[in-house]
Motif scaffolding. Structure first.
Motif, PDB file in Angstrom:
ATOM      1  N   CYS A 165       1.904  -4.261   4.692  1.00 46.06           N
ATOM      2  CA  CYS A 165       2.107  -2.891   5.189  1.00 46.06           C
ATOM      3  C   CYS A 165       3.595  -2.557   5.227  1.00 46.06           C
ATOM      4  CB  CYS A 165       1.516  -2.732   6.588  1.00 46.06           C
ATOM      5  SG  CYS A 165      -0.238  -2.352   6.618  1.00 46.06           S
ATOM      6  N   CYS A 180       5.538   0.362   3.130  1.00 48.11           N
ATOM      7  CA  CYS A 180       6.233   1.421   3.871  1.00 48.11           C
ATOM      8  C   CYS A 180       7.721   1.447   3.541  1.00 48.11           C
ATOM      9  CB  CYS A 180       6.026   1.249   5.371  1.00 48.11           C
ATOM     10  SG  CYS A 180       4.325   1.528   5.904  1.00 48.11           S
ATOM     11  N   THR A 181       8.340   0.269   3.438  1.00 44.23           N
ATOM     12  CA  THR A 181       9.755   0.204   3.091  1.00 44.23           C
ATOM     13  C   THR A 181       9.997   0.769   1.697  1.00 44.23           C
ATOM     14  OG1 THR A 181      10.053  -1.747   4.481  1.00 44.23           O
ATOM     15  CG2 THR A 181      11.730  -1.337   2.819  1.00 44.23           C
ATOM     16  N   ILE A 223       9.778   4.572   1.869  1.00 49.24           N
ATOM     17  CA  ILE A 223      10.955   5.129   2.559  1.00 49.24           C
ATOM     18  C   ILE A 223      12.139   5.212   1.597  1.00 49.24           C
ATOM     19  CG2 ILE A 223      12.716   4.622   4.305  1.00 49.24           C
ATOM     20  CD1 ILE A 223      10.426   3.542   6.072  1.00 49.24           C
ATOM     21  N   SER A 265      14.193  -0.912   8.311  1.00 41.70           N
ATOM     22  CA  SER A 265      12.863  -1.277   7.811  1.00 41.70           C
ATOM     23  C   SER A 265      12.946  -2.478   6.886  1.00 41.70           C
ATOM     24  CB  SER A 265      12.235  -0.088   7.069  1.00 41.70           C
ATOM     25  OG  SER A 265      12.037   0.998   7.923  1.00 41.70           O
ATOM     26  N   ALA A 292      -1.540   1.048   5.247  1.00 45.12           N
ATOM     27  CA  ALA A 292      -0.196   1.467   4.848  1.00 45.12           C
ATOM     28  C   ALA A 292      -0.207   2.908   4.346  1.00 45.12           C
ATOM     29  CB  ALA A 292       0.343   0.534   3.758  1.00 45.12           C
ATOM     30  N   ILE A 316      -0.412   5.243   7.372  1.00 46.32           N
ATOM     31  CA  ILE A 316       0.841   5.240   8.137  1.00 46.32           C
ATOM     32  C   ILE A 316       1.931   6.016   7.403  1.00 46.32           C
ATOM     33  CG2 ILE A 316       2.711   3.775   8.998  1.00 46.32           C
ATOM     34  CD1 ILE A 316       0.539   1.595   9.458  1.00 46.32           C
ATOM     35  N   ILE A 317       2.120   5.710   6.134  1.00 47.14           N
ATOM     36  CA  ILE A 317       3.225   6.331   5.393  1.00 47.14           C
ATOM     37  C   ILE A 317       2.930   7.791   5.087  1.00 47.14           C
ATOM     38  CG2 ILE A 317       2.565   5.876   2.982  1.00 47.14           C
ATOM     39  CD1 ILE A 317       6.012   5.255   4.620  1.00 47.14           C
ATOM     40  N   ASN A 318       1.665   8.127   4.915  1.00 48.09           N
ATOM     41  CA  ASN A 318       1.311   9.530   4.694  1.00 48.09           C
ATOM     42  C   ASN A 318       1.596  10.363   5.945  1.00 48.09           C
ATOM     43  OD1 ASN A 318       0.110  11.502   2.822  1.00 48.09           O
ATOM     44  ND2 ASN A 318      -1.515  11.649   4.342  1.00 48.09           N
ATOM     45  N   TRP A 353       3.938   9.611   8.145  1.00 52.38           N
ATOM     46  CA  TRP A 353       5.395   9.713   8.228  1.00 52.38           C
ATOM     47  C   TRP A 353       5.923  10.781   7.280  1.00 52.38           C
ATOM     48  CZ3 TRP A 353       9.334   8.324   4.626  1.00 52.38           C
ATOM     49  CH2 TRP A 353      10.631   8.333   5.152  1.00 52.38           C
TER      50      TRP A 353
END
Length: 581
Positions: A225, A229-230, A233, A459, A525, A528-530, A532
């Motif tokens: 995850c 995410c990193t 970003i 991150s 993931a 979460i990233i969506n 963000w």
């Protein structure tokens, strides 16, 4: 301000000094909906916000705080606890993996009268001791890394060893960590029956192995995850950084108008000398910094506007040659020029034209607080405020005074340092009582990306820690599994199995676990990233690349980690493991 006054302008920040903070709720209760009462169709609640919270809670919608930098802090607190949880999982994994070696100890202790309660206490105490030792090591690492961290965040943090709250929190966290990490191994190890383990019962049955597999999967779910995410970003940061902003910010400087520089006549003299010096190829004036949040109002109206609509327009004042100097583009009409009387004319951006629904904007007369003004030019949208949000509708007027900045385009054919020195000398000549304060527009724009850059860096560190800790757990577990299967491996080698065959055998189970972890991690993931990315109007599309990187990295990490330990067993002499059989 009375009810007949203009409530549509957002040009000023209102500060209120309270006698005591205890009156804050009372004040908010009295002024709540003040905009709604005085500005028809307004949604602004108009609440007072404490300056002490401004740094962390700096995002507002309709006059109400909706978060800000505090969201990033919450993210990192969650990540820190997840990494701590992974470390606890590692301890559980390795403790249960060593259960066979400690099973006889448990059997003997129970046989001579130890109760299960006393054994649980012993194992929990061992975990607590390790937790406190880890805390001491952590303090050493913190003191070593704190200068780097302060430099990264551009702050000065220091550990307050005199604060009892700090020590209470730390000791409490250490005890809780030791208890969580040691609870499962303590109850698991203390459950062995003395007769069975002393007869040679294998304590590591199928159930314990399945629990360890679940824990390994959990570790790699979190690591995968973080990798995804990193990756997203960094993609988002590069997308925003390379996204066209509508003007050329390179070699563009701003000089605040202060002291003797004030006044249109004096500014024109300064402009002429800057151009004659050759240090600047174009010069203009502006009411605000190009990268600054500025004036906004609801008081613009146009033909066909719905009276119920409250649309916030930015407005700025600009001098002649504005678009030429900043490198923006006029897509219709013209910019302000000395050949026209432009004090009653305005430029608008594309977004303003779309909102007003004007098919032929040039020559259209609109009203600004009942004053008629004429649109003479339409500019391509350019970013002045947040590079992450949509461009707001903008009206640019041509005032006779009240300019706050000189904007100059440096000559690309001259040395940059020499050009800046020449400009500073000219400004100092006209304004000797004030220090010269020039700023590069590009540097100011980069500051807008600072939070996301910091988020990407942190991150990366968190992801690295999570992967490293997961590798340590996997390394220990792989060593234990290889030792457990040493006799099986020796027999296979005697029967002709190669080192590659042995490594494939030992890696197979772990690769399956990593594959399961990725299947679980990817939907998490994505969610979460969506979430963000939803905070940004301009955002990168989530591609398959971060997920592919996560798959490759997780499999590569697992294979290398397991192989490092397994290869020692695979290359060992089979006679050593079989000579007692």
């Amino acid at each position: 301000m009375g009810k007949k006054a203009n409530w549509g302008s957002n040009s000023f920040l209102t500060l209120i000094q309270l006698k005591d903070n205890k009156y804050l709720d009372n004040v908010n209760g009295q002024i709540k909906d003040i905009y709604k009462r005085n500005l028809k169709n307004s949604k602004n609640e108009g609440l007072v916000h404490p300056l002490s919270k401004w740094h962390l809670y700096d995002r507002f919608e309709n006059g109400k705080s909706t978060g800000g930098k505090i969201d990033q802090i919450r993210i990192f607190i969650v990540l820190a606890f997840c990494i701590l949880l992974i470390a606890c999982v590692n301890f559980m994994n390795l403790s249960t993996a060593r259960s066979e070696k400690r099973s006889r100890e448990v059997g003997v202790r129970k046989a001579i009268g130890s109760s299960r309660k006393s054994l649980v206490g012993q194992f929990l105490l061992e975990s607590m001791v390790l937790s406190f030792l880890a805390m001491l090591v952590a303090f050493t690492l913190i003191e070593i890394s704190l200068p780097y961290f302060n430099n990264l965040l551009n702050i000065q943090l220091a550990i307050n060893y005199q604060d009892w709250k700090f020590w209470s929190t730390l000791i409490g966290l250490t005890i809780i960590t030791g208890f969580i990490a040691g609870s499962y191994p303590a109850f698991y190890l203390s459950s062995f029956e003395p007769v069975k383990v002393l007869k040679g019962f294998n304590a590591t049955g199928g159930s314990s192995i399945s629990v360890r597999k679940v824990l390994v999967v959990f570790q790699f779910v979190f690591a995968a995850c973080l990798i995804v995410c990193t990756g997203v970003i960094y993609q988002q940061l590069n997308f925003i950084k390379n996204k066209p902003i509508g003007y050329n910010r390179n070699n563009l400087i701003e000089i605040p108008v202060q002291g003797n520089l004030k006044g249109k006549e004096k500014l024109d003299v300064v402009k002429d000398e800057l151009l004659r010096s050759g240090a600047a190829t174009s010069v203009t004036y502006f009411s605000h910094s190009l990268n600054q949040f500025g004036d906004a109002t609801f008081d613009f109206s146009w033909p066909g506007k719905n009276p119920k609509d409250l649309i916030l327009f930015n407005y700025r004042g600009a001098g002649y040659d504005f678009t030429k100097t900043i490198g923006a583009k006029i897509i219709a009409g013209r910019e302000f020029s000395s050949g026209f009387v432009d004090t009653v004319n305005v430029l608008v951006n594309e977004t303003a034209v779309k909102i007003m629904g004007l098919k032929q904007p040039i020559g259209t007369v609109i009203k600004w607080d009942d004053t008629p003004i004429t649109i003479v030019g339409v500019m391509k949208d350019f970013i002045m405020e947040s590079p992450y949000q949509k461009v707001n509708p903008l009206v640019i007027y041509n005032p006779t005074s009240n300019y706050n900045y000189i904007i100059a385009r440096l000559n690309p054919d001259q040395n940059l340092s020499n050009s800046v020195a020449t400009i500073d000398k000219i400004i100092k000549k006209f304004n000797p009582d004030f220090p010269v304060d020039h700023r590069f527009v590009n540097d100011d724009f980069e500051l807008k990306l600072q939070n996301e850059k910091l988020l990407g860096t942190l991150s990366n560190w968190f992801g690295g820690f999570a992967v490293f800790i997961s590798c340590l757990g996997l390394l220990g577990l792989a060593l234990f599994m290889a030792e457990q299967r040493k006799k099986e491996i020796s027999i296979r080698k005697v029967l002709g199995a190669s080192t590659a065959n042995i490594l494939t055998l030992l890696n197979k189970d772990f690769i399956k676990l990593v594959a399961i972890a990725n299947l679980i991690a990817f939907p998490l993931a994505f969610i979460i990233i969506n979430h963000w990315l939803s905070a940004y109007s301009f955002r990168v599309a989530i591609s398959i690349l971060p997920f592919a990187i996560a798959v490759i990295l997780s499999f590569l990490i697992a294979v290398l980690t397991v192989s490092i330990q397994s290869i020692k067993v695979a290359k060992s002499n089979p006679v050593d493991a079989l000579k007692y059989e």
